[in-house]
Scaffold this active site. Structure first.
Site, PDB file in Angstrom:
ATOM      1  N   HIS A 188       0.813  -1.215   0.000  1.00  0.00           N
ATOM      2  CA  HIS A 188       0.000   0.000   0.000  1.00  0.00           C
ATOM      3  C   HIS A 188       0.847   1.265   0.000  1.00  0.00           C
ATOM      4  O   HIS A 188       0.398   2.323  -0.440  1.00  0.00           O
ATOM      5  CB  HIS A 188      -0.973  -0.030   1.174  1.00  0.00           C
ATOM      6  CG  HIS A 188      -2.141  -0.910   0.907  1.00  0.00           C
ATOM      7  ND1 HIS A 188      -3.298  -0.464   0.349  1.00  0.00           N
ATOM      8  CD2 HIS A 188      -2.290  -2.250   1.040  1.00  0.00           C
ATOM      9  CE1 HIS A 188      -4.131  -1.463   0.188  1.00  0.00           C
ATOM     10  NE2 HIS A 188      -3.552  -2.560   0.601  1.00  0.00           N
ATOM     11  N   ARG A 295     -11.413   3.651  -1.462  1.00  0.00           N
ATOM     12  CA  ARG A 295     -11.058   2.596  -0.506  1.00  0.00           C
ATOM     13  C   ARG A 295     -11.571   2.993   0.881  1.00  0.00           C
ATOM     14  O   ARG A 295     -10.857   3.619   1.659  1.00  0.00           O
ATOM     15  CB  ARG A 295      -9.547   2.392  -0.484  1.00  0.00           C
ATOM     16  CG  ARG A 295      -8.957   1.964  -1.832  1.00  0.00           C
ATOM     17  CD  ARG A 295      -7.453   1.734  -1.708  1.00  0.00           C
ATOM     18  NE  ARG A 295      -6.853   1.276  -2.948  1.00  0.00           N
ATOM     19  CZ  ARG A 295      -6.301   2.070  -3.862  1.00  0.00           C
ATOM     20  NH1 ARG A 295      -6.275   3.384  -3.663  1.00  0.00           N
ATOM     21  NH2 ARG A 295      -5.778   1.570  -4.957  1.00  0.00           N
ATOM     22  N   ARG A 331     -16.000   1.218  -2.379  1.00  0.00           N
ATOM     23  CA  ARG A 331     -15.848  -0.182  -2.001  1.00  0.00           C
ATOM     24  C   ARG A 331     -16.125  -0.335  -0.511  1.00  0.00           C
ATOM     25  O   ARG A 331     -15.595   0.429   0.304  1.00  0.00           O
ATOM     26  CB  ARG A 331     -14.422  -0.665  -2.320  1.00  0.00           C
ATOM     27  CG  ARG A 331     -14.170  -2.123  -1.922  1.00  0.00           C
ATOM     28  CD  ARG A 331     -12.807  -2.595  -2.376  1.00  0.00           C
ATOM     29  NE  ARG A 331     -11.713  -1.959  -1.651  1.00  0.00           N
ATOM     30  CZ  ARG A 331     -10.426  -2.078  -1.985  1.00  0.00           C
ATOM     31  NH1 ARG A 331     -10.078  -2.794  -3.038  1.00  0.00           N
ATOM     32  NH2 ARG A 331      -9.486  -1.489  -1.267  1.00  0.00           N
ATOM     33  N   GLU A 429     -12.064 -10.668  -8.120  1.00  0.00           N
ATOM     34  CA  GLU A 429     -10.652 -10.758  -7.755  1.00  0.00           C
ATOM     35  C   GLU A 429     -10.261 -12.159  -7.303  1.00  0.00           C
ATOM     36  O   GLU A 429      -9.180 -12.364  -6.752  1.00  0.00           O
ATOM     37  CB  GLU A 429     -10.311  -9.723  -6.667  1.00  0.00           C
ATOM     38  CG  GLU A 429     -11.278  -9.675  -5.523  1.00  0.00           C
ATOM     39  CD  GLU A 429     -11.145  -8.418  -4.665  1.00  0.00           C
ATOM     40  OE1 GLU A 429     -10.081  -7.786  -4.669  1.00  0.00           O
ATOM     41  OE2 GLU A 429     -12.132  -8.072  -3.984  1.00  0.00           O
ATOM     42  N   ASN A 452      -4.949  -6.847  -8.663  1.00  0.00           N
ATOM     43  CA  ASN A 452      -3.899  -7.159  -7.685  1.00  0.00           C
ATOM     44  C   ASN A 452      -4.149  -8.515  -7.048  1.00  0.00           C
ATOM     45  O   ASN A 452      -3.287  -9.396  -7.033  1.00  0.00           O
ATOM     46  CB  ASN A 452      -3.841  -6.084  -6.595  1.00  0.00           C
ATOM     47  CG  ASN A 452      -3.582  -4.697  -7.150  1.00  0.00           C
ATOM     48  OD1 ASN A 452      -3.383  -4.525  -8.341  1.00  0.00           O
ATOM     49  ND2 ASN A 452      -3.584  -3.716  -6.291  1.00  0.00           N
ATOM     50  N   ASP A 453      -5.360  -8.688  -6.484  1.00  0.00           N
ATOM     51  CA  ASP A 453      -5.686  -9.961  -5.844  1.00  0.00           C
ATOM     52  C   ASP A 453      -5.928 -11.061  -6.875  1.00  0.00           C
ATOM     53  O   ASP A 453      -5.567 -12.215  -6.642  1.00  0.00           O
ATOM     54  CB  ASP A 453      -6.905  -9.807  -4.942  1.00  0.00           C
ATOM     55  CG  ASP A 453      -6.528  -9.326  -3.535  1.00  0.00           C
ATOM     56  OD1 ASP A 453      -5.414  -9.656  -3.090  1.00  0.00           O
ATOM     57  OD2 ASP A 453      -7.320  -8.620  -2.905  1.00  0.00           O
ATOM     58  N   CYS A 500     -10.083  -1.936 -11.648  1.00  0.00           N
ATOM     59  CA  CYS A 500      -9.668  -0.944 -10.649  1.00  0.00           C
ATOM     60  C   CYS A 500      -8.341  -1.329 -10.004  1.00  0.00           C
ATOM     61  O   CYS A 500      -7.854  -0.620  -9.123  1.00  0.00           O
ATOM     62  CB  CYS A 500     -10.729  -0.748  -9.574  1.00  0.00           C
ATOM     63  SG  CYS A 500     -11.025  -2.200  -8.549  1.00  0.00           S
TER      64      CYS A 500
END
Length: 539
Positions: A188, A295, A331, A429, A452-453, A500
């Site tokens: 992050h 987020r 989200r 994801e 990402n995931d 995203c």
């Protein structure tokens, strides 16, 4: 002059003073003291220092986030003066002739455990507060300095590593660049650097104890070089790199105000990813067409208790109103894995990336989920809101979410509180979600692909494990085929699909994504114009 080579997570050049963020190892040693009176005076001095720090934090928070959110620092000031807490520390120092650091650490742990075991939720939340004030006292006793964001000049932040809760509390206006000894390109900290459009290096083999805050430094994000105490020639070369980057930025500015449309007329929405209200300024500065990922978990990080409905509602409403009718996709809570908070009692997991996180927490703790949903549905009256739910793996999860949303809507209606049910989508994801995307598309309004995931679960690679960076390949054909399957599944049901995750900002793939039929790309604000330029130049 010293040079260190790391890994670049965002290109660019920064020149300025270094600020070293040092952390204690968390271990407080038990030591015998001869002069008990002197030790008690050390404790008193540390307490006065802590009170002054908390007072400054309260004033800063009052200006930036309002009285309700600033009150936590008043609570800490009161707890610091609590007679039982102070008597317990004094008693250990006096009767056992121990050092103040150890007495504070033991007392803090004991009181935190007492609060944590209480039945009342409010009192349970005080457990983290006790830990916080105890750690503050220990830092003051040991002479460990905090970064003074209020008075610090813009600096290159150098640290062993940075957690999401640490980065969210930083004054982003004061950060020229990040340099960390550890960390992953997908951490992050890296995401924050890309959002802010600032250079960042990880894996830099520098001894923090050898660095002194205030020393001049240069971060070269292009060649992944961190230079300490550079000579004049190196400084001149860095200024030249900054000038070239400024020219590139000037050229991209020509795309401001233009729709993201290919030459053949294919429209792709280019939105921005953010983590706080203040980040909206980056969205507007870079002319994003909306917010594709807010987020919301950053409302929960760096705190000692859950944000209440009013705090969340005010935050969501402010973002919606500031965006003036442009779409804002929020989200729901995505805590867990590398984003942990003590007050949710998540505990330690052997494999947190695959553990108790995101929608799983919300469905297991519906009161937490309902508080957020109430705030979101109320805020939906003030702008173009969409909600998306993370880490979905089954149809049953979506059906349960729909039931809870209906329950919340019924509650608000009974209470005669204005609300609206906005567009609702899910994040794709996990490979499981990809494989059943056609069934899921029938139940939601849109898909947003969290690359990402999706990459880490498809490749069975923990994206936070720096040892695996060379194996982590988001361009893997399996990942790209899953993206194509998701887009096709959405379109078959007449729904739209976006990306995203960080891959959406990879301009080497922009053309392929458009050819796949992607409807939206949500990227770091700093990448909006770069992605738009790629789309506009496509045939």
């Amino acid at each position: 002059m010293e040079k260190y080579i790391g890994k670049s997570v965002y290109k660019g050049t920064a020149i300025g003073p270094i600020n070293v963020l040092k952390k204690s190892d968390g271990i407080v040693k038990r030591q015998h003291v001869e002069d008990v009176a002197a030790e008690l005076q050390r404790l008193e001095d540390a307490k006065k220092q802590a009170q002054a720090q908390l007072g400054a934090l309260y004033e800063k928070a009052l200006q930036e986030v309002g009285e309700v959110n600033a009150q936590i620092f008043e609570v800490h000031q009161m707890m610091l003066e609590d007679e039982d807490y102070q008597d317990a520390i004094h008693s250990m120092i006096e009767t056992e002739e121990l050092n103040a650091e150890y007495a504070v650490a033991v007392t803090g742990d004991n009181f935190a455990e007492i609060f944590a075991n209480m039945d009342d939720e409010y009192m349970q939340a005080r457990s983290a507060d006790v830990k916080d004030i105890s750690n503050r006292l220990i830092r003051n006793l040991s002479g460990e300095e905090e970064l003074d964001w209020a008075h610090m000049e813009p600096s290159i932040i150098v640290a062993d590593d940075l957690t999401p809760s640490e980065t969210v509390q930083m004054d982003k206006r004061k950060i020229l660049a990040f340099v960390t000894v550890h960390g992953s390109t997908n951490s992050h900290t890296a995401i924050l650097a890309r959002m802010m459009n600032i250079p960042a290096l990880i894996g830099v083999p520098v001894e923090l104890d050898s660095l002194h805050s205030g020393t001049m430094g240069i971060v070269d994000g292009k060649d992944a070089v961190f230079c300490v105490d550079p000579d004049e020639a190196t400084i001149a070369a860095a200024h030249e790199m900054q000038a070239r980057a400024a020219e590139q930025k000037r050229l991209l500015a020509n795309y401001k105000g233009r729709p993201s449309v290919t030459k053949s007329g294919r429209k792709v929405n280019v939105y921005a990813n953010i983590g706080s209200v203040s980040d909206v300024a980056y969205v507007q500065e870079n002319d994003a067409e909306g917010i594709g990922l807010f987020r919301s978990e950053f409302l929960y990080l760096g705190k000692t208790a859950l944000p209440d409905e009013t705090e969340q509602f005010n935050t969501y409403r402010q973002v919606l109103q500031t965006m003036g009718g442009k779409k804002v996709i929020i989200r729901t809570l995505d805590i867990g894995a590398d984003k942990n908070v003590d007050y949710l009692g998540l505990g330690k997991e052997d494999n947190p990336a695959m553990g108790y996180r995101a929608i799983r927490i919300c469905l297991k703790q519906p009161d937490v989920f309902k508080t957020q949903l109430r705030a979101l549905l109320r805020a939906a009256k003030y702008g173009n809101l969409a909600i998306m739910y993370p880490m979905i793996i089954s149809v049953d999860e979506v059906l349960r979410i729909r039931e809870i949303v209906a329950e919340v809507a019924a509650e608000l209606k009974r209470e005669q509180i204005p609300y609206a049910i906005p567009e609702q989508g899910i994040m794709i994801e996990t490979p499981a979600a990809v494989m059943i995307c056609e069934e899921l598309a029938e139940l939601v309004d849109f898909f947003s692909i969290g690359t990402n995931d999706l990459t880490q679960y498809t490749l069975a690679i923990d994206r936070q494990n720096e040892k695996l960076d060379e194996f982590y390949n988001p361009h893997h054909e399996a990942v790209l085929r899953m993206i194509q399957m998701t887009i096709d599944g959405a379109h078959k049901a007449g729904k739209w699909a976006g990306i995203c995750g960080e891959l959406g900002a990879d301009t080497t793939l922009t053309e392929r994504f458009v050819e796949m039929g992607i409807d939206e790309l949500s990227v770091a604000p700093s990448m909006v114009l770069s992605v738009r330029s790629k789309i506009c130049e496509m045939a």
